[in-house]
Write a protein that holds these residues in place. Structure first.
Motif, short mmCIF file in Angstrom:
data_model
loop_
_atom_site.label_atom_id
_atom_site.label_comp_id
_atom_site.label_asym_id
_atom_site.label_seq_id
_atom_site.Cartn_x
_atom_site.Cartn_y
_atom_site.Cartn_z
N LEU A 189 -14.08 43.24 -3.94
CA LEU A 189 -14.99 42.63 -4.91
C LEU A 189 -14.94 43.29 -6.28
O LEU A 189 -14.94 42.61 -7.30
N VAL A 190 -14.93 44.60 -6.32
CA VAL A 190 -15.04 45.33 -7.58
C VAL A 190 -13.69 45.64 -8.19
O VAL A 190 -13.49 45.46 -9.39
N ASP A 191 -12.77 46.11 -7.37
CA ASP A 191 -11.48 46.55 -7.88
C ASP A 191 -10.39 45.47 -7.79
O ASP A 191 -9.29 45.66 -8.30
N GLY A 192 -10.68 44.37 -7.09
CA GLY A 192 -9.71 43.30 -6.95
C GLY A 192 -8.51 43.67 -6.08
O GLY A 192 -7.46 43.05 -6.18
N GLU A 193 -8.67 44.68 -5.25
CA GLU A 193 -7.58 45.13 -4.37
C GLU A 193 -7.63 44.40 -3.04
O GLU A 193 -8.70 44.13 -2.51
N ASP A 194 -6.46 44.11 -2.50
CA ASP A 194 -6.36 43.49 -1.18
C ASP A 194 -6.14 44.61 -0.16
O ASP A 194 -5.01 44.98 0.14
N VAL A 195 -7.25 45.14 0.34
CA VAL A 195 -7.21 46.27 1.27
C VAL A 195 -7.43 45.76 2.68
O VAL A 195 -8.30 44.92 2.91
N GLN A 196 -6.65 46.25 3.62
CA GLN A 196 -6.79 45.86 5.02
C GLN A 196 -7.89 46.68 5.68
O GLN A 196 -7.95 47.89 5.54
N ALA A 197 -8.74 46.00 6.41
CA ALA A 197 -9.78 46.67 7.19
C ALA A 197 -9.21 47.07 8.54
O ALA A 197 -8.09 46.69 8.90
N ILE A 198 -9.98 47.84 9.27
CA ILE A 198 -9.61 48.23 10.62
C ILE A 198 -10.86 48.09 11.48
O ILE A 198 -11.96 48.46 11.06
N THR A 199 -10.72 47.50 12.65
CA THR A 199 -11.87 47.26 13.51
C THR A 199 -12.20 48.51 14.34
O THR A 199 -11.41 49.45 14.42
N ALA A 200 -13.36 48.48 14.97
CA ALA A 200 -13.77 49.58 15.84
C ALA A 200 -12.76 49.74 16.98
O ALA A 200 -12.40 50.87 17.34
N ASP A 201 -12.29 48.65 17.55
CA ASP A 201 -11.29 48.72 18.62
C ASP A 201 -9.99 49.35 18.13
O ASP A 201 -9.38 50.15 18.82
N GLU A 202 -9.58 48.97 16.91
CA GLU A 202 -8.36 49.54 16.35
C GLU A 202 -8.55 51.02 16.03
O GLU A 202 -7.62 51.81 16.17
N LEU A 203 -9.75 51.39 15.62
CA LEU A 203 -10.04 52.81 15.36
C LEU A 203 -9.83 53.64 16.62
O LEU A 203 -9.32 54.76 16.56
N GLU A 204 -10.22 53.10 17.75
CA GLU A 204 -10.05 53.82 19.01
C GLU A 204 -8.57 54.05 19.32
O GLU A 204 -8.23 55.02 19.97
N VAL A 205 -7.72 53.16 18.84
CA VAL A 205 -6.29 53.30 19.07
C VAL A 205 -5.70 54.37 18.14
O VAL A 205 -4.90 55.20 18.58
N VAL A 206 -6.08 54.34 16.86
CA VAL A 206 -5.44 55.23 15.89
C VAL A 206 -6.08 56.62 15.80
O VAL A 206 -5.42 57.55 15.34
#
Length: 104
Positions: free
Chosen positions: A69-86
């Motif tokens: 919204l503010v910086d106009g960057e296309d940043v990928q999110a990570i889900t809670a399930d994915e956090l458990e993997v990484v």
């Protein structure tokens, strides 16, 4: 004013933002911001880990939204399930401190 704290997980940086939405989510879950630290006290290790992952996923989601919204960057999110993997054991050492840094 920089409202973003970054955390690096599995070689990738993610933005953390303690936004108004995050405040509302944390307050609803813990009965007020003053009770956040109780998320870790008197809990089994797996329960405390669940709270860390939940907090981290909220802060990352808000960081990603801010960047878009503010910086106009296309940043990928990570889900809670994915956090458990990484997340690895070495990541857990400073995770609570990093979350508290983002909150304060």
């Amino acid at each position: 004013m920089n409202r973003i704290t970054e955390i690096e997980l599995a070689g990738r940086k993610y933005p953390l933002n303690f936004s108004t939405k995050a405040v509302k989510d944390f307050s609803a879950r813990y009965g007020g911001l003053e009770n956040i630290t109780s998320a870790f006290s008197d809990r089994k290790a797996d329960e405390a880990l669940e709270e860390l992952i939940w907090m981290l996923s909220v802060l990352i989601a808000q960081g990603v939204a801010y960047k878009r919204l503010v910086d106009g960057e296309d940043v990928q999110a990570i889900t809670a399930d994915e956090l458990e993997v990484v997340l690895g054991l070495d990541d857990l050492n400073g995770l609570k401190d990093k979350l508290m840094e983002a909150i304060t």
